[in-house]
Design an enzyme around this catalytic site. Structure first.
Site, mmCIF file in Angstrom:
data_model
loop_
_atom_site.group_PDB
_atom_site.id
_atom_site.type_symbol
_atom_site.label_atom_id
_atom_site.label_comp_id
_atom_site.label_asym_id
_atom_site.label_seq_id
_atom_site.Cartn_x
_atom_site.Cartn_y
_atom_site.Cartn_z
ATOM 1 N N ASP A 335 0.847 -1.187 0.000
ATOM 2 C CA ASP A 335 0.000 0.000 0.000
ATOM 3 C C ASP A 335 0.892 1.251 0.000
ATOM 4 O OD1 ASP A 335 -2.983 0.881 0.383
ATOM 5 O OD2 ASP A 335 -1.913 1.951 1.972
ATOM 6 N N TYR A 466 -1.855 11.030 2.626
ATOM 7 C CA TYR A 466 -2.676 11.296 1.443
ATOM 8 C C TYR A 466 -2.672 12.774 1.044
ATOM 9 C CZ TYR A 466 -4.788 6.636 1.888
ATOM 10 O OH TYR A 466 -5.001 5.287 1.946
ATOM 11 N N HIS A 524 -7.076 -6.754 -0.742
ATOM 12 C CA HIS A 524 -6.088 -5.697 -0.510
ATOM 13 C C HIS A 524 -5.131 -6.021 0.629
ATOM 14 C CE1 HIS A 524 -4.337 -1.731 -0.412
ATOM 15 N NE2 HIS A 524 -4.585 -1.655 0.880
#
EC number: 3.3.2.10
Length: 555
Positions: A335, A466, A524
């Site tokens: 990730d 982010y 994921h």
């Protein structure tokens, strides 16, 4: 009384072939009288060299010449000649190096422990001071982590079949004899245990012994699904802290010795997300450094957004290596951790021995389109727009941490959160259950570990990863046209619906030495969803591409 403890011998039970079985095999190979070498082995009885070896009074290298002399005397008594090249050291070196863990027996021990049994190893063994002693150390190191107790004759000064070692065993287990089942491959070692009231099983072949163990415990041990890889207990791990700059430290968990491997997790996770990989990689011969990435767990979590741009994060990882005296490390990420390790390979290739990413592909920066434009063009990344405004996503994610992690950590075949239209809905968890069911990937105890970690750190630091899209893009544009030439691995997960495998399809254009792994029916959360497959792929690649080159002093 109900059985509640299981005790296993090492040689001939948990490890095969039995070292001392080499005596009979050698007699047969050299056409020596049957029992001659065994007589030499037992010569002197309780005061003999072998008993002294097993009690730790002498070491293996001291025992070898004494055993050689016993063999010579026994051969003279039997009126036979030993071969000129006869060597007890060579015989035992080969036997010890040939011994491997008996996986079905170990799996049975793991199953019993999972069902609440206390488990122990009770072994007659020695102090190994040979040049080749690392083999025994590796064997014991791997086995010890799976058992509650290890009782070695050479450390306690008692040997089987002397009665006192069985009483010592019961005291250690805090059990009565009738609560214990004991497995050994030598009948004489079982008799004192049986006389005390223990249930005993003579191990002559593994399947038969396990059938008997099934019968006495009432627990299925044969034809069971393969167990999950060994996991980590946070309280049993070695924890380290490195200050990378004023007021910023990075926390990591460390296990093993060998080439350094840095494991870098993603959002919203922890070093603990690698719990199934850490023991496996350490056992494979690597020094594992599993990071709490900046903003997470016991690492520092400064509030400033710019503290989490890739340029700063990579500089801090280089300082981390410097402070540990590591010129290079293998970097493996998942990730956001996958994004970081690709940047490390781009901007600090001299510090990266090899690089691997789970799920996260390497995609070169597009100088003609900002990342926010790209995200707006792809509905599956809408949640990342929701994360941009400080304080908004934090409030939702921190409101009920148990709900947060139970909602997020889902296998691909379970109900999963939609990442589409998160901004329009006003949150990730809108219309999702207040009390989500527990995924098959995790236990309640594991969820609570994440809950406690995020009570410390909160979500601001993790979400700030982010919020540096523009900074990261501008930095990445400095590497336009650059290729990653170091050994590299890309592992795709078939059913990751955000980081889909197709995103990685052009990576070979930029990474000419790229190798690949692919895991089917995997979502994921790759390390938790398919830990066995992840371990197999990583270890195969590490062993072929990531072993350290020889170190040449520059002094």
């Amino acid at each position: 009384m109900t059985l509640r403890a299981a005790v296993f011998d090492l040689d001939g039970v948990l490890a095969l072939p039995a070292v001392f079985g080499v005596l009979g095999r050698t007699e047969e190979a050299l056409a020596l009288p049957r029992g001659l070498l065994n007589d030499a082995f037992q010569k002197g009885g309780p005061e003999g060299a072998t008993t002294r070896l097993m009690k730790g009074e002498i070491t293996l290298s001291q025992w070898i010449p004494l055993m050689e002399e016993n063999c010579r005397k026994c051969s003279e008594t039997a009126k036979v000649c030993l071969p000129k090249n006869f060597s007890i050291k060579e015989i035992f070196d080969k036997a010890i190096s040939a011994r491997k863990i008996n996986r079905p027996m170990l799996q049975a021990a793991l199953m019993l422990r999972k069902k609440g049994f206390t488990t122990a190893i009770l072994t007659n063994t020695w102090l190994d001071d040979r040049a080749e002693r690392d083999g025994l150390a590796q064997l014991m190191c791997e086995l010890k982590m799976h058992f509650d107790f290890l009782i070695e004759s050479c450390q306690v000064g008692m040997v089987k079949p002397e009665p006192q070692i069985y009483k010592f065993l019961l005291d250690t287990l805090k059990a009565s004899p009738s609560e214990v089942v004991f497995l050994d491959d030598i009948g004489a070692n079982l008799k004192p245990a049986r006389d005390l009231g223990m249930v005993t099983i003579l191990v002559q072949d593994t399947d038969t012994a396990l059938k008997e163990l099934e019968k006495v415990t009432g627990i299925q041990l044969l034809n069971t699904p393969a167990p999950l890889p060994t996991s980590c207990n946070p309280s049993d791990m070695s924890h380290g802290y490195v200050t990378v700059k004023p007021r910023v430290r990075l926390h990591f968990v460390e296990l093993g010795s060998g080439p350094a491997v840095c494991l870098c997790h993603g959002f919203p996770e922890s070093w603990y997300s690698w719990r199934y990989q850490i023991p496996a990689l350490a056992q494979a011969g690597y020094r594992v450094l599993a990071m709490d990435m900046k903003g997470y767990g016991e690492s520092s979590a400064p509030p400033e957004i710019e503290e989490y741009c890739m340029e700063v994060l990579c500089k801090e990882m280089v300082t981390f290596l410097d402070k540990l005296g590591l010129s290079q490390a293998v970097f493996i990420g998942h990730d956001w951790g996958g994004m970081l390790v690709w940047y490390m390979a781009l901007f600090y290739p001299e510090r990266v021995r090899a690089v691997a990413s789970l799920n996260t592909p390497f995609i070169p920066a597009n100088p003609n389109m900002s990342p926010l434009e790209s995200i707006k063009a792809n509905p599956v990344f809408d949640y990342q727009l929701y994360f941009q405004e400080p304080g908004v996503a934090e409030a939702e994610l921190e409101q009920n941490l148990s709900r947060t992690f139970k909602s997020l950590f889902r296998a691909s075949d379970e109900s999963v959160l939609s990442m589409h239209k998160v901004c329009e809905a006003g949150g990730l968890f809108v219309n999702s259950p207040e009390e989500p069911s527990l995924s098959r990937m995790v236990t309640e105890e594991e969820i609570q570990f994440y809950v406690q970690q995020f009570k410390k750190s909160g979500f601001r630091g993790p979400l700030n990863w982010y919020r540096n899209m523009e900074r990261n893009w501008k930095w990445a544009c400095k590497s336009l046209g650059r290729k990653i030439l170091i050994p590299a691995l890309m592992v795709t997960a078939e059913k990751d619906f955000v980081l889909v495998p197709q995103m990685s399809q052009h990576m070979e254009d930029w990474i000419p030495h790229l190798k690949r792994g692919h895991i089917e029916d995997c979502g994921h959360w790759t390390q938790m969803d398919k830990p066995t497959e992840v371990n197999q792929i990583l270890i195969k690649w590490l062993d072929s591409d990531a072993r350290n080159p020889p170190v040449v002093s520059k002094m």
